[in-house]
Design a protein around this motif. Sequence first.
Motif: not given
Length: 440
Positions: A65-66, A136-139, A141-142, A144-156
């Motif tokens: 995703t990143a 980098i993690d903070d960047y 994270g920002a 993710r907010e900008k591009y509206k990341v949504t988890t639809v299904k649990d990969v597990n």
Amino acid sequence: MKVSLFFLTILFAVQVPAQAPDAILATAAGKNFTAASLSVEGENLYAKQKQLAADFRSQQLEQMTAEMLLEDEAKTRSVKPEALLAPVHTKVAEPTAKEIQSIYDLNRADLGGRTLEETRPEIIQFLKRAASQKAIDDYIGALREKYKVTTVKDVNAAGLKPFETLVTIGSESITVQEFETKNAAQLNDREFDIYLNLRADLEASMMSVLVAEEAKALSIDASSVLATEVTDKMRAYTDEERVGLEDALKKKLFAKYNAKILLKQPPDYIQKISVDDDPATGPLDAPVTVVMFSDFQCSACSATHPILKRTIAEFPGKVRFVVRDYPLTELHDHAFRAALAANAARAQGKFFEYIDILYANQNALDDASLKKYAARLGLNLKQFELDLNGEKLAAEVRKDMADGLSYGVSWTPTIYINGVKLHRSGAEDLRGAINKALQK
């Protein structure tokens, strides 16, 4: 919480075959070995396989995703993704004296008596990397907010279908099939990570029992068995010699006491590993091709290369050996130039002679030394220098690095035998992998 600074091994696994706690993992000398036979660490690892698998899959999805977020942001700014992270790294502040002292105090027991001044450069590097990763993690994270990341299904989740969506990133998505395809090599690597660590722990437990059995049969103590079979036979007193003697003892005792390993091994993951037009020895039509991605400043590569040469020599006419470049530029400041120099030597027919010198002189890989080694081999120095500084060879090295990255290479040496990664690079492991490839 204690931070392990100089020795940190993270063990992950994916889709590890489940085995009951009381499952028989091995037999020998009429005895059964189960998870309870393992060390405390091994038993704990065995018990947590499924959770470790889930954790790793989740992390790989986060990474995927990143990468997509960085690609999307790079497109909007008309730059390359790596250019986005450069300012993030530069904003990282130098560690304070208090921070350095704190890490030193936490790890003092593991430093073998080394002083703060002796370890300061490593501690600073550790702290700066940790700070860079947080930035980098903070960047991300920002983004993710900008591009509206949504988890639809649990990969597990159980029963996922290939076409199902795991994550949406704006109008884009990551499906189950896309995730599995992109991460197949890494997932298989982690399966082998945990398998090999468990197997090593299991074999150590078995050897403890079998050495005791052998000592009993010979009416001597266990230490005398080890002395007779290992210590007293050493002549060169090298790690390689010791490992070889220990392997020979294990092979002898496993055969004598009918040892069988029942721990399930993950399936091999086979890739089409290109040999490109890279330096090679051995017949073009050899049934086995060994490809080694190497860094000439990497001490493990230096140790592995002669083992490879000696072991491959045991199979005359049956193995083609190919060397591809994978300089770890973030760790080794001279690795890229050393790769260029090796390719410049290749242009004059002296690649393998030249890399033998590089491996033997890893503490002296500056440009002056690289030219000195070329002179030692009688190369045309003017042409060597032109090639060393030309774009053609740089492009070739970068191509090898890109190919390696696409195969899941992340460290050196990384070795493939007919497209199957060699997960341990000892002579016995290599010999076994070549024999296995020849039998197919």
